[in-house]
Design an enzyme around this catalytic site. Structure first.
Site, PDB file in Angstrom:
ATOM      1  CG  ASP A  57     -26.518  43.100   1.615  1.00 49.90           C
ATOM      2  OD1 ASP A  57     -27.377  43.716   2.286  1.00 49.90           O
ATOM      3  OD2 ASP A  57     -25.523  42.551   2.120  1.00 49.90           O
TER       4      ASP A  57
ATOM      5  CG  ASN B 153     -40.094  39.496   2.154  1.00 53.82           C
ATOM      6  OD1 ASN B 153     -40.995  39.155   2.917  1.00 53.82           O
ATOM      7  ND2 ASN B 153     -38.990  38.758   1.981  1.00 53.82           N
TER       8      ASN B 153
ATOM      9  CE1 TYR C 153     -38.975  41.908  12.459  1.00 54.72           C
ATOM     10  CE2 TYR C 153     -40.827  41.777  13.974  1.00 54.72           C
ATOM     11  CZ  TYR C 153     -40.299  41.582  12.709  1.00 54.72           C
ATOM     12  OH  TYR C 153     -41.072  41.061  11.710  1.00 54.72           O
TER      13      TYR C 153
ATOM     14  CE  LYS D  99     -40.288  44.087   9.778  1.00 55.59           C
ATOM     15  NZ  LYS D  99     -40.110  43.936   8.333  1.00 55.59           N
TER      16      LYS D  99
HETATM   17  P1  NAP Z   1     -36.871  34.703   6.681  1.00 56.62           P
HETATM   18  O1  NAP Z   1     -37.341  33.367   6.267  1.00 56.62           O
HETATM   19  O2  NAP Z   1     -35.762  34.807   7.672  1.00 56.62           O
HETATM   20  O3  NAP Z   1     -36.543  35.543   5.371  1.00 56.62           O
HETATM   21  C1  NAP Z   1     -35.937  36.792   5.439  1.00 56.62           C
HETATM   22  C2  NAP Z   1     -35.409  37.132   4.078  1.00 56.62           C
HETATM   23  O4  NAP Z   1     -34.773  38.424   4.156  1.00 56.62           O
HETATM   24  C3  NAP Z   1     -34.344  36.160   3.589  1.00 56.62           C
HETATM   25  O5  NAP Z   1     -34.467  35.974   2.210  1.00 56.62           O
HETATM   26  C4  NAP Z   1     -33.057  36.889   3.913  1.00 56.62           C
HETATM   27  O6  NAP Z   1     -31.952  36.500   3.092  1.00 56.62           O
HETATM   28  C5  NAP Z   1     -33.493  38.295   3.584  1.00 56.62           C
HETATM   29  N1  NAP Z   1     -32.558  39.291   4.069  1.00 56.62           N
HETATM   30  C6  NAP Z   1     -32.162  39.546   5.341  1.00 56.62           C
HETATM   31  N2  NAP Z   1     -31.242  40.529   5.350  1.00 56.62           N
HETATM   32  C7  NAP Z   1     -31.059  40.904   4.060  1.00 56.62           C
HETATM   33  C8  NAP Z   1     -30.252  41.861   3.418  1.00 56.62           C
HETATM   34  N3  NAP Z   1     -29.415  42.644   4.092  1.00 56.62           N
HETATM   35  N4  NAP Z   1     -30.345  41.983   2.072  1.00 56.62           N
HETATM   36  C9  NAP Z   1     -31.188  41.212   1.369  1.00 56.62           C
HETATM   37  N5  NAP Z   1     -31.950  40.263   1.910  1.00 56.62           N
HETATM   38  C10 NAP Z   1     -31.897  40.125   3.243  1.00 56.62           C
HETATM   39  O7  NAP Z   1     -38.053  35.530   7.370  1.00 56.62           O
HETATM   40  P2  NAP Z   1     -39.570  35.794   6.919  1.00 56.62           P
HETATM   41  O8  NAP Z   1     -40.392  35.453   8.074  1.00 56.62           O
HETATM   42  O9  NAP Z   1     -39.872  35.202   5.595  1.00 56.62           O
HETATM   43  O10 NAP Z   1     -39.530  37.395   6.829  1.00 56.62           O
HETATM   44  C11 NAP Z   1     -39.955  38.111   5.688  1.00 56.62           C
HETATM   45  C12 NAP Z   1     -40.538  39.442   6.154  1.00 56.62           C
HETATM   46  O11 NAP Z   1     -41.728  39.188   6.931  1.00 56.62           O
HETATM   47  C13 NAP Z   1     -39.603  40.233   7.079  1.00 56.62           C
HETATM   48  O12 NAP Z   1     -39.648  41.604   6.761  1.00 56.62           O
HETATM   49  C14 NAP Z   1     -40.195  39.994   8.460  1.00 56.62           C
HETATM   50  O13 NAP Z   1     -39.890  41.024   9.356  1.00 56.62           O
HETATM   51  C15 NAP Z   1     -41.671  39.924   8.129  1.00 56.62           C
HETATM   52  N6  NAP Z   1     -42.492  39.255   9.145  1.00 56.62           N
HETATM   53  C16 NAP Z   1     -42.340  37.939   9.418  1.00 56.62           C
HETATM   54  C17 NAP Z   1     -43.140  37.341  10.390  1.00 56.62           C
HETATM   55  C18 NAP Z   1     -43.016  35.874  10.735  1.00 56.62           C
HETATM   56  O14 NAP Z   1     -43.695  35.432  11.676  1.00 56.62           O
HETATM   57  N7  NAP Z   1     -42.206  35.090  10.028  1.00 56.62           N
HETATM   58  C19 NAP Z   1     -44.095  38.090  11.096  1.00 56.62           C
HETATM   59  C20 NAP Z   1     -44.206  39.445  10.800  1.00 56.62           C
HETATM   60  C21 NAP Z   1     -43.427  40.006   9.826  1.00 56.62           C
HETATM   61  P3  NAP Z   1     -30.848  35.411   3.560  1.00 56.62           P
HETATM   62  O15 NAP Z   1     -31.417  34.061   3.227  1.00 56.62           O
HETATM   63  O16 NAP Z   1     -29.665  35.774   2.772  1.00 56.62           O
HETATM   64  O17 NAP Z   1     -30.660  35.585   5.048  1.00 56.62           O
END
Ligand code: NAP
Length: 238
Positions: free
Chosen positions: A57, A80, A158, A162
């Site tokens: 975490d 990530n 957010y 970033k």
């Molecule tokens: P996601 O599917 O919600 O995945 C987020 C991941 O982060 C999950 O595995 C979540 O774990 C984990 N997480 C959150 N809080 C945590 C903590 N305190 N300790 C450890 N793990 C934690 O979202 P995603 O889109 O794949 O996001 C991945 C990255 O890409 C993020 O940094 C996000 O800001 C970035 N991003 C995403 C997008 C997009 O459009 N999706 C665009 C730009 C940037 P749990 O399953 O336990 O919640």
């Protein structure tokens, strides 16, 4: 070059799971970071050979310290794990919302990076990839790029978190360059994940974004550092 050891925080789902899957498919050992052991174990089983569970975490100092003792040498750290808790503009953003977002997206990255630096220093080719967002680009925020919609100060917590992550990317790159580190930020593009309702509804394939992370994770020694790259390899303006 297939004996690297990598860690992907938040590797149990979304973009992180795709990054872990790609690294494992290349023959590397990948620690799938997950705050929930059950969710992490399921991802490890799904990814298969090369994947290992690391309960982590990123907001919990004890969890970070315990995880760091389990990894001796680390070649690739992919920061990530990230959250987006509200689409609010600054005037409607509470300090609590801001703190919660920064705990994961900024303080979590710094704490995890510091804890794993000793293991990264044991690598001959240490690489850090910070998963940022194109929405953090202040240039795009003031001259909206057609690919980038949430302008007008929305999702302020957010996007500013970033932007802070981008600043740390530059500072880490500068201070670790002499030790052979490559530290870069990735804008993965809007992807269909659980991150936010907007992402789930209109995002593209998260696997496509993971290829951009893989490229930065496996950069050659003459590759760039301190950069902000889109998933397709083009530079994103700060
Ligand atoms: P996601 O599917 O919600 O995945 C987020 C991941 O982060 C999950 O595995 C979540 O774990 C984990 N997480 C959150 N809080 C945590 C903590 N305190 N300790 C450890 N793990 C934690 O979202 P995603 O889109 O794949 O996001 C991945 C990255 O890409 C993020 O940094 C996000 O800001 C970035 N991003 C995403 C997008 C997009 O459009 N999706 C665009 C730009 C940037 P749990 O399953 O336990 O919640």
């Amino acid at each position: 070059m297939n004996d690297y050891t990598a860690l992907v925080t938040g590797g149990n789902k979304g973009i992180g799971k795709h990054i872990a899957r790609l690294l494992a498919a290349e023959g590397h050992t990948v620690y799938v970071g997950s705050r929930d052991p059950g969710r992490g174990q399921r991802a490890v089983e799904e990814i298969g050979a090369g994947a290992r569970l690391l309960v982590l975490d990123v907001t919990d100092p004890d969890s970070i310290a315990k995880a760091a003792t389990q990894v001796d040498r680390l070649d690739v750290l992919v920061n990530n794990a990230g959250i987006s808790v509200s689409p609010a503009r600054p005037a409607d953003t509470g300090v609590e919302e801001l703190r919660r977002t920064y705990e994961t997206n900024v303080f979590g990255v710094v704490a995890v990076t510091s804890a794993f630096l000793p293991a990264l220093r044991r690598s001959a080719h240490p690489r850090i990839v910070n998963i940022s967002s194109g929405t953090a680009s202040l240039t795009w925020s003031t001259n909206p790029n057609p690919q980038f919609t949430p302008g007008n100060g929305g999702a302020a917590a957010y996007r500013s978190s970033k932007a802070a992550l981008n600043a740390f990317t530059v500072f880490y790159a500068q201070t670790l360059a002499e030790d052979g580190f490559k530290v870069n930020a990735l804008a993965p593009g809007l992807r269909a994940t659980d991150l936010s309702p907007g992402a789930a509804a209109t995002g593209g394939d998260p696997a496509e974004a993971a290829h951009g992370a893989l490229r930065l994770a496996l950069l050659p020694d003459d590759g760039p550092t301190g950069g902000f790259f889109s998933w397709d390899g083009t530079l994103v303006p700060w």
